[in-house]
Design a protein around this motif. Structure first.
Motif, PDB file in Angstrom:
ATOM      1  N   ASP B 256      82.582   5.550  29.120  1.00  0.00           N
ATOM      2  CA  ASP B 256      82.680   4.373  27.993  1.00  0.00           C
ATOM      3  C   ASP B 256      83.909   4.739  26.857  1.00  0.00           C
ATOM      4  OD1 ASP B 256      81.001   7.578  25.797  1.00  0.00           O
ATOM      5  OD2 ASP B 256      82.183   7.555  27.545  1.00  0.00           O
ATOM      6  N   VAL B 257      85.114   5.701  27.823  1.00  0.00           N
ATOM      7  CA  VAL B 257      86.390   6.476  27.913  1.00  0.00           C
ATOM      8  C   VAL B 257      87.539   5.070  28.189  1.00  0.00           C
ATOM      9  CG1 VAL B 257      88.002   7.512  28.465  1.00  0.00           C
ATOM     10  CG2 VAL B 257      85.812   8.643  27.715  1.00  0.00           C
ATOM     11  N   VAL B 258      88.264   5.551  26.949  1.00  0.00           N
ATOM     12  CA  VAL B 258      89.389   4.136  26.833  1.00  0.00           C
ATOM     13  C   VAL B 258      90.795   5.259  27.754  1.00  0.00           C
ATOM     14  CG1 VAL B 258      90.786   2.602  26.457  1.00  0.00           C
ATOM     15  CG2 VAL B 258      88.802   2.304  25.857  1.00  0.00           C
ATOM     16  N   LEU B 259      91.447   5.571  29.055  1.00  0.00           N
ATOM     17  CA  LEU B 259      92.605   5.800  28.696  1.00  0.00           C
ATOM     18  C   LEU B 259      94.036   5.685  28.014  1.00  0.00           C
ATOM     19  CD1 LEU B 259      92.774   6.700  32.440  1.00  0.00           C
ATOM     20  CD2 LEU B 259      92.227   8.433  30.700  1.00  0.00           C
ATOM     21  N   ALA B 260      94.876   6.317  27.454  1.00  0.00           N
ATOM     22  CA  ALA B 260      95.570   6.083  26.379  1.00  0.00           C
ATOM     23  C   ALA B 260      96.732   5.229  27.721  1.00  0.00           C
ATOM     24  CB  ALA B 260      96.410   6.726  25.487  1.00  0.00           C
ATOM     25  N   PRO B 261      97.979   4.591  27.250  1.00  0.00           N
ATOM     26  CA  PRO B 261      98.351   4.184  27.975  1.00  0.00           C
ATOM     27  C   PRO B 261      99.272   5.959  27.878  1.00  0.00           C
ATOM     28  CG  PRO B 261      98.634   2.557  26.546  1.00  0.00           C
ATOM     29  CD  PRO B 261      97.946   3.848  26.067  1.00  0.00           C
ATOM     30  N   HIS B 262     100.035   6.333  29.815  1.00  0.00           N
ATOM     31  CA  HIS B 262     100.782   7.137  30.077  1.00  0.00           C
ATOM     32  C   HIS B 262      99.401   8.769  30.388  1.00  0.00           C
ATOM     33  CE1 HIS B 262     103.311   4.322  28.965  1.00  0.00           C
ATOM     34  NE2 HIS B 262     103.402   5.147  27.303  1.00  0.00           N
ATOM     35  N   ALA B 263      98.582   7.398  30.528  1.00  0.00           N
ATOM     36  CA  ALA B 263      97.515   9.374  30.383  1.00  0.00           C
ATOM     37  C   ALA B 263      97.798  10.159  31.954  1.00  0.00           C
ATOM     38  CB  ALA B 263      96.576   9.202  30.255  1.00  0.00           C
ATOM     39  N   LEU B 264      97.634   8.543  32.910  1.00  0.00           N
ATOM     40  CA  LEU B 264      97.208   9.061  34.110  1.00  0.00           C
ATOM     41  C   LEU B 264      98.899   9.877  34.613  1.00  0.00           C
ATOM     42  CD1 LEU B 264      95.297   6.439  35.973  1.00  0.00           C
ATOM     43  CD2 LEU B 264      94.888   8.983  35.445  1.00  0.00           C
ATOM     44  N   ARG B 265      99.442   9.057  34.279  1.00  0.00           N
ATOM     45  CA  ARG B 265     101.432   9.577  34.599  1.00  0.00           C
ATOM     46  C   ARG B 265     101.110  11.238  34.353  1.00  0.00           C
ATOM     47  NH1 ARG B 265     106.643   8.526  36.841  1.00  0.00           N
ATOM     48  NH2 ARG B 265     106.210   6.744  36.820  1.00  0.00           N
ATOM     49  N   ASN B 266     100.919  11.025  33.210  1.00  0.00           N
ATOM     50  CA  ASN B 266     101.681  12.251  32.092  1.00  0.00           C
ATOM     51  C   ASN B 266     100.289  13.665  32.767  1.00  0.00           C
ATOM     52  OD1 ASN B 266     103.297  11.294  30.069  1.00  0.00           O
ATOM     53  ND2 ASN B 266     101.512  10.939  29.013  1.00  0.00           N
ATOM     54  N   MET B 267      99.044  13.283  32.477  1.00  0.00           N
ATOM     55  CA  MET B 267      98.076  14.790  33.994  1.00  0.00           C
ATOM     56  C   MET B 267      98.904  15.062  35.124  1.00  0.00           C
ATOM     57  SD  MET B 267      95.713  16.233  33.582  1.00  0.00           S
ATOM     58  CE  MET B 267      94.552  15.719  32.522  1.00  0.00           C
ATOM     59  N   ALA B 268      98.959  13.331  35.909  1.00  0.00           N
ATOM     60  CA  ALA B 268      99.817  14.020  37.597  1.00  0.00           C
ATOM     61  C   ALA B 268     100.837  14.535  37.334  1.00  0.00           C
ATOM     62  CB  ALA B 268      99.743  13.338  38.306  1.00  0.00           C
ATOM     63  N   CYS B 269     101.536  14.804  36.245  1.00  0.00           N
ATOM     64  CA  CYS B 269     103.209  15.841  36.035  1.00  0.00           C
ATOM     65  C   CYS B 269     102.695  16.905  35.956  1.00  0.00           C
ATOM     66  CB  CYS B 269     103.475  14.877  35.539  1.00  0.00           C
ATOM     67  SG  CYS B 269     104.517  12.999  35.814  1.00  0.00           S
ATOM     68  N   ALA B 270     102.010  17.047  35.055  1.00  0.00           N
ATOM     69  CA  ALA B 270     101.265  18.555  34.478  1.00  0.00           C
ATOM     70  C   ALA B 270     101.296  19.215  35.587  1.00  0.00           C
ATOM     71  CB  ALA B 270     100.445  18.111  33.627  1.00  0.00           C
ATOM     72  N   PHE B 271     100.390  18.751  37.098  1.00  0.00           N
ATOM     73  CA  PHE B 271      99.982  19.046  38.137  1.00  0.00           C
ATOM     74  C   PHE B 271     101.314  19.459  38.604  1.00  0.00           C
ATOM     75  CE2 PHE B 271      95.674  20.068  38.452  1.00  0.00           C
ATOM     76  CZ  PHE B 271      95.137  19.054  37.517  1.00  0.00           C
ATOM     77  N   VAL B 272     101.956  18.664  38.816  1.00  0.00           N
ATOM     78  CA  VAL B 272     103.225  18.275  39.607  1.00  0.00           C
ATOM     79  C   VAL B 272     104.464  19.847  39.043  1.00  0.00           C
ATOM     80  CG1 VAL B 272     105.603  17.355  40.744  1.00  0.00           C
ATOM     81  CG2 VAL B 272     103.121  15.919  40.457  1.00  0.00           C
ATOM     82  N   GLU B 273     104.409  19.686  38.303  1.00  0.00           N
ATOM     83  CA  GLU B 273     105.421  20.979  36.775  1.00  0.00           C
ATOM     84  C   GLU B 273     104.522  21.902  37.241  1.00  0.00           C
ATOM     85  OE1 GLU B 273     105.696  18.202  33.916  1.00  0.00           O
ATOM     86  OE2 GLU B 273     106.293  16.910  34.617  1.00  0.00           O
ATOM     87  N   ASN B 274     103.310  21.828  37.383  1.00  0.00           N
ATOM     88  CA  ASN B 274     102.663  23.670  37.302  1.00  0.00           C
ATOM     89  C   ASN B 274     101.655  24.067  38.492  1.00  0.00           C
ATOM     90  OD1 ASN B 274     103.148  24.372  34.198  1.00  0.00           O
ATOM     91  ND2 ASN B 274     102.374  22.255  34.037  1.00  0.00           N
ATOM     92  N   PRO B 275     102.598  24.006  39.484  1.00  0.00           N
ATOM     93  CA  PRO B 275     101.403  23.790  40.480  1.00  0.00           C
ATOM     94  C   PRO B 275     100.788  24.953  40.779  1.00  0.00           C
ATOM     95  CG  PRO B 275     104.023  24.259  41.108  1.00  0.00           C
ATOM     96  CD  PRO B 275     103.511  23.993  39.579  1.00  0.00           C
ATOM     97  N   GLY B 276     100.667  25.661  39.822  1.00  0.00           N
ATOM     98  CA  GLY B 276      99.383  26.499  39.712  1.00  0.00           C
ATOM     99  C   GLY B 276      98.043  26.871  38.944  1.00  0.00           C
ATOM    100  N   MET B 277      98.344  25.409  38.508  1.00  0.00           N
ATOM    101  CA  MET B 277      96.877  25.261  37.742  1.00  0.00           C
ATOM    102  C   MET B 277      96.610  24.314  38.787  1.00  0.00           C
ATOM    103  SD  MET B 277      97.285  22.724  33.886  1.00  0.00           S
ATOM    104  CE  MET B 277      98.011  21.286  34.850  1.00  0.00           C
ATOM    105  N   GLY B 278      95.209  24.525  38.552  1.00  0.00           N
ATOM    106  CA  GLY B 278      93.200  24.060  39.024  1.00  0.00           C
ATOM    107  C   GLY B 278      93.126  23.060  38.704  1.00  0.00           C
ATOM    108  N   ALA B 279      93.254  23.053  37.475  1.00  0.00           N
ATOM    109  CA  ALA B 279      92.548  22.652  36.904  1.00  0.00           C
ATOM    110  C   ALA B 279      93.070  22.135  35.097  1.00  0.00           C
ATOM    111  CB  ALA B 279      90.535  22.276  36.628  1.00  0.00           C
ATOM    112  N   ALA B 280      92.065  21.034  34.983  1.00  0.00           N
ATOM    113  CA  ALA B 280      93.307  20.350  33.340  1.00  0.00           C
ATOM    114  C   ALA B 280      92.077  19.622  32.964  1.00  0.00           C
ATOM    115  CB  ALA B 280      94.440  19.975  33.093  1.00  0.00           C
TER     116      ALA B 280
END
Lengths: 201, 635
Positions: B256-280
């Motif tokens: 029932d959720v709608v992703l805002a534009p760029h949500a996926l890219r921003n989320m994926a980039c956060a993982f790439v930029e913070n390699p130590g992060m396991g979940a967000a």
């Protein structure tokens, strides 16, 4: 005539209270049950204590014990009878009076209401936690009074307000929250833990 | 005194967030370096919102070939699975719409096949529609042949290029009729049945977010559907995890959720930029803009140009929506940011969260022992030493609960879940071994939410009675007024602080909601009682996803009393009626006796044999009765 009416009124209210508590418990309206039960018992204890003069005795006891303990720790202090005591500051004597708020009556009554109607506990647990709670509440209240006396003695009569309204109150509140953590929150989490283990994955 | 805690808590959070939490890093990772992402979407009876959710994935500026969407249909009894099949089995150009395809207007029903064929020419989707009939098809049920989508796993990889997986499909002409696009590029002609297709389902393949309209493009990624019996959300998610293909990041998304534009890219980039992060967790924002106007059949109502219409809310629904917006703004933009900064994020929102695949697969996965499987998993990740973050610019929009009963059910569930998870992880509470979440996060959460609830419960009411203890009414009123203004001030402070660190869309929404800070303390007080109810219910009642709200319970109670009174009234009426009937019977008996008496009198008094004792007795009784009767109303 007025007394009879007042007594009848009180009896009617008490009957309504008991009926309400039984009704909500029977129909499993837990918030209404707990709110009515705990709040109602608090009021019964507070007003009941006032009606039979226990409130005044409690204030006197708190005042006397504060004066005695203050003297023991080197704060010039003297009990004046009833709910008043004097504290010696740099310029003279300051008379402090204990009222219902500082007598621990309200907090003790609230404690009784919260514990005795809490659905997590059986009767043994209720009595145990209430006993612990009463000891801590009275001790904390006495310490609060000592803090107020100490601040007054050290900083003078001008500091009575913030000593009582801020420092004393903050101290007492912190102790009460710590008390509720140990006799309400932690046991609740433990009870729920048992249920979750039974439910399994 | 709780106001001291609330005030301090707010100030500390603001300080931490405004100093350390202003993360405006621009994500400029090229497409080829972006990770593969699997998006898991569990769904149970979500036919009205699943299209919207899937379309919001399709409009993302993330390379589709690096996206895999796995929808887990958890035994839905509505047409959720069938709607998802529209996304799997067909490609939707601008103007075709998804979902109902030709919809009710052309009588083609749910039409998987007929979404791209004009007016029911295929065998598919002829049923269900109200206008069915022969002209538009055969009214034979969902797939023309009447069967629901069978359980199984379906993938868009199987429906490509003409004849597709089954040529003629699962149920005769199946999902695609004649293949991926039916009879041509989009069925019969450029857009199916005309310029903008047939209008229902997704409103012609557009998505509306915060006032902006986004055309839904073709999706080149993979969409799969696991259609299963009802096993519950935790197991459904685990099933999805088992089925996913090779990916680096796994995202869970509520249907029932709608992703805002760029949500996926921003989320994926956060993982790439913070390699130590396991979940967000992403940022969840309440939005009334995604509420769609629907008719009594549940179909979308479109404007003259085939566009979506935002549902109009009543004043109460609007009030609840705005208050929830402010609540979520504080809880996520300030709350989650604070938690992430002090390394004690205690809930990865089930609505939108992301995990490194390795981390997720080494965890116990989702468990059904609590009603908050997302919170439970977060605690498990902390046990594993996983770094859990918050990505503020990965935004997902959520519909608000628009009734008090809906809010009640939700908050009771949250409270229950909170206690259950704390119970399941009791050993972590106050334990330094588990880092900041153990010695700070869990205790802080429990003290503020649970421990402080007890004095609040009593003192909120007791303060009103202080005049009875000798305090002047004016003093008490002033104290209450001051407290209320204090909380209003806190709300303004939190909202304005969040305003400085959110994006333009959220700022616009914040401006519209700011005035509601004035009544937010009342709203929060009601929510407090809801949560308290949840804490108490969790001690005495079995687990339930949906709970009867107080208004419904009160209405049931009132109806019960009314029924009882009606029953009593009917009982009295019947009783009286029976009583009158008894009177009537008694009168009848008297008449009979009178007749008997006259007959007896006639026999004994007039037949000559009346000189016997009995004859004289009957005569005398008769005469007495006659005289009595004559003096009264005739029966």
């Amino acid at each position: 005539m007025n007394t009879i009416l007042a007594v009848l009124g009180v009896l009617a209210l008490l009957s309504l209270y008991i009926a309400g508590v039984i009704f909500f418990k029977k129909y499993r309206a837990w918030l209404a049950y707990y709110l009515l039960g705990a709040f109602g018992l608090t009021l019964i204890l507070v007003f009941g204590a006032q009606a039979i003069g226990l409130a005044g005795e409690l204030e006197s006891l708190v005042t006397w014990s504060t004066a005695v303990l203050a003297s023991w720790i080197g704060i010039g202090s003297k009990w004046l009878g009833q709910s008043q005591f004097m504290v010696m500051d740099r310029s003279g004597w300051v008379v402090l009076e204990t009222n219902i708020e500082c007598s621990a009556l309200i907090e003790s009554s609230i404690l009784a209401g919260l514990i005795f109607f809490y659905p997590a506990f059986d009767w043994r647990q209720k009595l145990r936690y209430f006993g612990i709670g009463m000891v801590v509440t009275i001790a904390a209240n006495t310490l609060r009074m000592l803090i107020i006396a100490g601040i007054t003695a050290t900083l003078g009569r001008g500091s009575v307000f913030w000593g009582h309204a801020v420092v004393g109150r903050l101290f007492f509140f912190a102790v009460i929250i710590a008390l509720y953590w140990f006799i309400l929150t932690r046991p609740t989490v433990h009870e729920i833990a048992k249920m979750v283990i039974e439910t399994g994955d | 005194m709780p106001i001291v805690v609330d005030g301090l808590d707010t100030l500390v959070r603001l300080f931490v967030v405004l100093i350390w939490g202003r993360d405006h890093k621009k994500h400029d990772i090229p497409d080829e370096e972006l990770p593969f992402v699997t998006i898991l979407v569990p769904a149970y009876n979500e036919e009205q919102v699943i299209d919207r959710c899937l379309n919001s994935i399709k409009i993302q500026d993330y390379p589709h070939e690096k996206l895999e969407v796995v929808v887990i249909n958890d035994g839905s009894t509505d047409y959720t699975a069938e709607r998802v099949m529209n996304h799997i089995a067909g490609e939707f150009q601008e103007g075709n719409g998804n979902g109902f395809g030709n919809g009710y207007s052309n009588g083609n029903g749910y039409g998987n096949g007929n979404a791209r064929l004009p007016n029911g020419q295929g065998h598919n989707g002829n049923g269900f529609s109200h206008d069915g009939g022969d002209h538009n098809g055969n009214g034979n049920g969902y797939n023309g042949n009447g069967d629901r989508l069978p359980k199984g796993v379906y993938s868009s990889k199987e429906f490509k290029n003409g004849n597709g997986h089954n040529g003629n499909g699962h149920n005769g002409n199946g999902y695609n009729g004649n293949g991926y696009n039916g009879n041509g590029h989009n069925g019969n002609g450029h857009n199916g049945n005309g310029h903008n297709g047939n209008g229902n389902g997704n409103g012609n393949g557009y998505l509306k977010i915060n006032g902006d309209t986004y055309p839904v493009p073709p999706f080149n990624g993979e969409i799969s559907l696991i259609s299963n019996g009802h096993i519950g959300k935790p197991k459904a998610l685990n099933l999805g995890i088992k089925h996913m293909n090779g990916s680096d990041i796994v995202i869970t998304l509520d249907s029932d959720v709608v992703l805002a534009p760029h949500a996926l890219r921003n989320m994926a980039c956060a993982f790439v930029e913070n390699p130590g992060m396991g979940a967000a967790t992403g940022h969840i924002e309440v939005s009334t803009d995604i509420l769609e106007e629907r008719d009594e059949y549940g179909n979308l109502v479109l404007d003259d140009e085939g566009g979506l219409i935002t549902k109009k809310l009543t004043w109460l629904e609007n009030l609840l929506a705005r208050c929830q917006f402010l609540e979520y703004l504080d809880a996520f933009r300030l709350g989650r940011q604070f938690q992430a900064t002090v390394k004690s994020t205690y809930i990865l929102a089930g609505a939108f969260s992301a995990f490194s695949r390795d981390v997720l697969e080494s965890s116990p996965l989702y468990r059904g022992r609590t009603v908050s499987e997302d919170f439970d998993l977060t605690a498990d990740l902390h046990r594993m030493g996983t770094r859990v973050g918050y990505v503020a610019d990965a935004k997902a929009l959520l519909e608000p609960a628009t009734s008090w009963d809906g809010l009640f059910s939700q908050r009771v569930r949250w409270s229950r879940g909170q206690l259950e998870v704390c119970g399941a992880h009791e050993d972590m509470i106050g334990n330094r071994k588990y880092g900041p979440i153990g010695w700070f996060g869990f205790p802080q959460m429990l003290i503020i939410d649970h421990t402080l609830a007890f004095p609040r419960l009593i003192w909120t009411l007791l303060l009103l009675l202080f005049p009875l203890f000798g305090y002047p009414v004016g003093t008490v009123a002033m104290a209450l007024g001051f407290m209320y203004l204090f909380y209003v001030g806190l709300c303004f402070l939190q909202t304005l602080a969040a305003y400085t660190i959110v994006d333009q869309d959220t700022r616009h929404q914040t401006e519209q909601a700011l005035g509601y800070c004035v009544i937010l303390p009342i709203y929060r007080l009601v929510i407090f009682y809801f949560r308290m109810s949840g804490y108490l219910k969790s001690l005495k009642e079995p687990q339930e996803w949906e709970v009867t709200g107080p208004l419904v319970a009160a209405a049931n109670g009132v109806n019960g009393v009314k029924n009882g009174l009606n029953g009593a009234a009917n009982g009295f009426k019947n009783g009286f009626k029976n009583g009158f009937d008894l009177i009537a019977i008694t009168r009848q008996i008297k008449v009979r006796f009178a007749i008997f008496g006259r007959q007896a009198y006639h026999h004994y008094a007039t037949n000559g044999g009346s000189q016997t004792f009995l004859g004289r007795l009957v005569r005398r009784v008769s005469m007495a009765y006659s005289s009595l009767r004559d003096g009264r109303r005739h029966v």
